[in-house]
Design an enzyme around this catalytic site. Sequence first.
Site, PDB file in Angstrom:
ATOM      1  N   SER A 179       7.043  -3.306  10.415  1.00 46.39           N
ATOM      2  CA  SER A 179       7.389  -4.223   9.315  1.00 46.39           C
ATOM      3  C   SER A 179       7.675  -5.627   9.867  1.00 46.39           C
ATOM      4  CB  SER A 179       8.620  -3.670   8.583  1.00 46.39           C
ATOM      5  OG  SER A 179       9.395  -4.711   8.038  1.00 46.39           O
TER       6      SER A 179
HETATM    7  N1  LIG Z   1      10.947 -10.905   1.680  1.00 49.78           N
HETATM    8  C1  LIG Z   1      11.414  -9.634   2.194  1.00 49.78           C
HETATM    9  C2  LIG Z   1      10.253  -8.644   2.242  1.00 49.78           C
HETATM   10  C3  LIG Z   1      10.701  -7.239   2.497  1.00 49.78           C
HETATM   11  C4  LIG Z   1       9.575  -6.232   2.280  1.00 49.78           C
HETATM   12  O1  LIG Z   1       8.805  -6.329   1.319  1.00 49.78           O
HETATM   13  N2  LIG Z   1       9.520  -5.242   3.188  1.00 49.78           N
HETATM   14  C5  LIG Z   1       8.522  -4.211   3.089  1.00 49.78           C
HETATM   15  C6  LIG Z   1       8.117  -3.704   4.457  1.00 49.78           C
HETATM   16  S1  LIG Z   1       7.360  -4.946   5.419  1.00 49.78           S
HETATM   17  C7  LIG Z   1       9.115  -3.018   2.335  1.00 49.78           C
HETATM   18  O2  LIG Z   1      10.264  -2.714   2.519  1.00 49.78           O
HETATM   19  N3  LIG Z   1       8.310  -2.345   1.500  1.00 49.78           N
HETATM   20  C8  LIG Z   1       8.686  -1.169   0.820  1.00 49.78           C
HETATM   21  C9  LIG Z   1       8.975  -1.367  -0.631  1.00 49.78           C
HETATM   22  O3  LIG Z   1       8.934  -2.514  -1.132  1.00 49.78           O
HETATM   23  O4  LIG Z   1       9.217  -0.348  -1.302  1.00 49.78           O
HETATM   24  C10 LIG Z   1      12.052  -9.845   3.566  1.00 49.78           C
HETATM   25  O5  LIG Z   1      11.757 -10.851   4.201  1.00 49.78           O
HETATM   26  O6  LIG Z   1      12.892  -9.037   3.976  1.00 49.78           O
END
Ligand SMILES: N[C@@H](CCC(=O)N[C@@H](CS)C(=O)NCC(=O)O)C(=O)O
Length: 223
Positions: free
Chosen positions: A12
Amino acid sequence: MVNLTLYGLDPSPPTRAVKMTLAALQLAYKYVNVNVLKAEQLSPAYLQKNPQHTVPMLEDGPARFWDSHAIMAYLVRKYAKDDALYPKNFYKRALVDQRLHFESGVVFAHALISITRMVLFLGQTKVPKERIQAIVEAYDFVEAFLNQEDHEYIAGDQLTIADFSLISSISSMVAYVEIDPVKYPKLRAWMRRMEQLPVYAENAEGARLFIASVKKAKFTVAE
Ligand SMILES: N[C@@H](CCC(=O)N[C@@H](CS)C(=O)NCC(=O)O)C(=O)O
């Protein structure tokens, strides 16, 4: 006593940005793996902590919050010996904030996660051309930022959390569009500069894993 727990996953990009910040600040922390590819972020226990079900998420004693940009800024404000990574100077901070919002809205949300959702999460075999164009546009912007005042780093002449944020996503986007050194000389040089930093070790392996997953997925770009 510092009592930090980071919830995340190495592939991630925003998790890696936070890990680089923690390394730069030499902070010890507990790392809890949340495998978003196996939907572990949707478990009732995690949802109770973070209804937005994203990683990274930080716990600092009783304090708990998510979003890499908020986490990095907090860590520097609370634990850094000086303000170098997130300057207090109003103008310098405005530049860092602009880059952080740019990473969040343009690079990560519009370019990187849109195509990644299709390719890795939904297993789509055809990706619209616009998704590739969004990545190229992100590269164009970063090249222009670096060119504007011939800065060494993304928000000026000193390393900041904006560099950690952007290198985490750009070093992942190369899985979809390689960086042409002739078209993007500043971007290439900045990436090389970042790769030389000891804290880059916190990004390298996760980026490699991310790129390998994308390369394994079979997809074509629809014209
Ligand atoms: N803008 C957020 C983005 C976080 C994000 O979307 N993370 C993804 C992984 S890279 C996630 O957790 N996806 C799973 C979901 O949204 O259920 C940050 O910078 O922390």
